[in-house]
Design an enzyme around this catalytic site. Sequence first.
Site, PDB file in Angstrom:
ATOM      1  N   ASP A  35      -6.308  -1.361   2.397  1.00 50.53           N
ATOM      2  CA  ASP A  35      -6.338   0.085   1.749  1.00 50.53           C
ATOM      3  C   ASP A  35      -7.512   0.876   2.305  1.00 50.53           C
ATOM      4  O   ASP A  35      -8.668   0.185   2.586  1.00 50.53           O
ATOM      5  CB  ASP A  35      -6.314  -0.082   0.199  1.00 50.53           C
ATOM      6  CG  ASP A  35      -5.892   1.310  -0.411  1.00 50.53           C
ATOM      7  OD1 ASP A  35      -5.290   2.103   0.451  1.00 50.53           O
ATOM      8  OD2 ASP A  35      -5.965   1.443  -1.712  1.00 50.53           O
ATOM      9  N   ASN A  83       5.475   3.703  -1.326  1.00 51.72           N
ATOM     10  CA  ASN A  83       4.577   4.576  -0.068  1.00 51.72           C
ATOM     11  C   ASN A  83       5.583   5.500   0.626  1.00 51.72           C
ATOM     12  O   ASN A  83       5.241   6.685   1.066  1.00 51.72           O
ATOM     13  CB  ASN A  83       4.182   3.682   0.901  1.00 51.72           C
ATOM     14  CG  ASN A  83       2.765   3.127   0.426  1.00 51.72           C
ATOM     15  OD1 ASN A  83       2.525   1.884   1.144  1.00 51.72           O
ATOM     16  ND2 ASN A  83       1.849   3.623  -0.248  1.00 51.72           N
TER      17      ASN A  83
END
Length: 265
Positions: A35, A83
Amino acid sequence: MSRPSVISADHSKICKCPKGLNPLRLPTHVAVIMDGNGRWAKSRGLPRIMGHRAGVEALKTILRLCSDWGVKALTVYAFSTENWSRPGDEVSFLMTLFERVLQSELESLQQEKVRIKFLGDLVDLPESLQTSISEATKITSGNTGIHFNVCTNYGGRRELVLAAQKLAERAVKGDLDPSLIDENIFAGELFTASESDPDLLIRTSGEKRISNFLLWQLAYAELYVTDVLWPDFNENELTNALIDYQTRCRRFGGLETDTSNQLQN
Ligand code: IPE
Ligand code: IPE
Ligand code: MG
């Protein structure tokens, strides 16, 4: 739930481990939530996609190091079922990036004997990416090196629901007695079937959550969160994560094994 082996390193590779790391106590399986690509780009005044490009370079480094040091499996979170809610141009960029990188890296994955798999609901991915994925999976399937699992359109809840569906189908067909379903049979229907559970989960960029990653498999993983953004995660950062892992006492719900105490009490 599968238990990790105590001694897990590949002895032909242990000499490559950095100083300060015990090669005999490496995690067998490392999972990573990669991330912070967007924040990395933003902090440099760059578009988010540049962060994803830089993230690929970090991934190549970390895969090579894990392979060299004797980690048996590396499972990374590349794209979650959530996502898709990002802007369309970012999603398309990522899909194209995955395909390009897979094609350009296939030869070196082969040379390094990496066995690559893509875990997730792959039918929703663009067809050309699905083709590249099946080719790479097939070509590397006999490789004896590190297991490299790329979670793409992966969601832990989706994985559990799909496993439940498959078990239900087997039961309806009369191939499976529902009363015989146990943890092993259930785990056998997950994308990670035949892989041991991760020993260590690394999350970069400081968020203290698992974001729908490996909900079943992380039951007893050791968690390591660092503020370092994924594109900056390098050899030094990986070494720090592994050294930290080696200080942990894993009890799996039992008691610390200390024979001197056991004898006294
Ligand atoms: C992780 O980086 C990569 C993907 C989720 C594809 P992010 O894109 O989430 O980066 P941040 O969290 O916005 O910085
Ligand atoms: C998790 O990161 C997914 C990947 C790294 C692919 P996200 O950036 O999507 O997670 P949240 O939204 O911060 O929980
Ligand atoms: Mg993020």
